[in-house]
Design an enzyme around this catalytic site. Structure first.
Site, mmCIF file in Angstrom:
data_model
loop_
_atom_site.group_PDB
_atom_site.id
_atom_site.type_symbol
_atom_site.label_atom_id
_atom_site.label_comp_id
_atom_site.label_asym_id
_atom_site.label_seq_id
_atom_site.Cartn_x
_atom_site.Cartn_y
_atom_site.Cartn_z
ATOM 1 C CE1 TYR A 9 -1.228 9.366 1.129
ATOM 2 C CE2 TYR A 9 -3.346 8.379 0.564
ATOM 3 C CZ TYR A 9 -1.998 8.249 0.826
ATOM 4 O OH TYR A 9 -1.411 7.014 0.776
ATOM 5 C CB ALA B 238 -0.990 -0.028 1.164
ATOM 6 C CB SER B 239 0.341 4.616 1.373
ATOM 7 O OG SER B 239 -0.759 4.922 0.557
ATOM 8 C CG MET B 240 3.931 1.183 4.649
ATOM 9 S SD MET B 240 4.450 2.691 5.504
ATOM 10 C CE MET B 240 6.225 2.419 5.622
ATOM 11 C CB THR B 241 4.936 1.774 -2.448
ATOM 12 O OG1 THR B 241 4.133 0.657 -2.121
ATOM 13 C CG2 THR B 241 5.919 1.389 -3.546
#
Length: 301
Positions: free
Chosen positions: A259, A146-149
């Protein structure tokens, strides 16, 4: 896509929102060091979930891979009394909640780890990674992160900054002229035709901090949300960027945080500076040096 995928079919992660294969979205977490591989059907296939053996992050794990073989209720305090009272009862309740989420169909499966003071106290693999095939979730199941990329892409950009290839204050139009001369909505929820000129260019720092004025369809309301929802995510990065550039910003660059697709655009900046696909840049600058052999935008056959 924003959801971690714990369900695969035919080697592909199922159930995530697809997106353009150009940016930080699309990594998957799996075995070994760090994240894992990502599936990409010729386009951006969503963001990914991370697995880190030896961290507090959600990790893919084998059902029997508990490094402490004691039952959950026998594991002593997970948090020192001096830091706050908590014990194995909390861990047992957490596992119970996960089982319930799987039983009710809220989750196809989950993998969790409790790491405390350098010791793995508990690893649980619950449910299935492929419901149709009946394949159980395992400790080394590959997840999208997810957004940890996003921080991975930012780390690559910061490496370029260290080498003097970009500065945080640089206007991004130097590499993405598509976003030069942007206009801004007079009312963030108002008509797309009611705009004013941007006070200043979008900078690299704006992209890194989500202050560019770009958005996601789900992070804003009104006509601009619907417009973002109609931008095709299954196309090459240049065509995707051209469509995004036609939309007004939701606020002035640097004015506030929204965001957004900022990190996708940052990925294009990194790719154009290096003259290579983003996945190659991340492999060379991040994953290979750190020994993250199972991380990338593609899942091996």
């Amino acid at each position: 896509g924003q959801e971690i995928c714990g369900n695969t079919r035919d080697g592909r992660c199922v159930g995530d929102v697809a997106g353009p294969g150009l940016d930080d979205h699309g990594l998957v977490g799996g075995r070994g060091h760090g994240f894992g591989r990502v599936d990409e059907a010729g386009a951006h296939v969503g963001e990914v979930g991370t697995q880190r053996h030896g961290s507090g992050d959600v990790a893919a794990g084998r059902q029997t891979a508990r490094q402490d073989d004691r039952p959950v209720e026998e594991v002593p305090h997970l948090i020192d009394q001096g830091e706050g009272v908590d014990d194995a009862g909390m861990a047992a309740r957490a596992v119970g909640h996960q089982d319930q989420a799987v039983d009710t169909g809220l989750l196809s499966g989950a993998v969790t780890m409790v790491w405390h003071h350098g010791e793995v106290l508990q690893v649980n693999a619950i449910g299935h990674r492929d419901i149709e095939a009946g394949l159980p979730m395992t400790r080394d199941t590959i997840f999208r992160i997810a957004s940890m990329t996003k921080p991975v892409t930012v780390a690559a950009a910061l490496a370029l900054a260290d080498e003097g290839k970009l500065r945080l204050a640089d206007p991004i139009s130097r590499w993405v002229p598509e976003l030069e001369g942007m206009r801004v909505l007079a009312d963030p929820t108002g008509p797309l035709t009611d705009t004013t000129p941007a006070d200043r260019p979008i900078t690299v720092e704006d992209l890194m901090t989500h202050r560019s004025g770009l958005a996601y369809a789900f992070s804003v309301a009104g006509p601009i949300s619907k417009a973002y929802a109609h931008v095709s995510l299954r196309q090459d990065q240049d065509h995707w960027l051209a469509e995004v550039a036609e939309l007004p910003l939701v606020h002035q660059p640097g004015e506030r945080l929204t965001y957004s697709h900022s990190t996708e655009v940052l990925g294009i900046v990194v790719s154009r500076i290096e003259g290579k696909p983003l996945h190659t840049v991340l492999d060379e600058r991040i994953f290979a040096p750190l020994g993250m052999a199972d991380t990338g935008f593609f899942i091996a056959p």
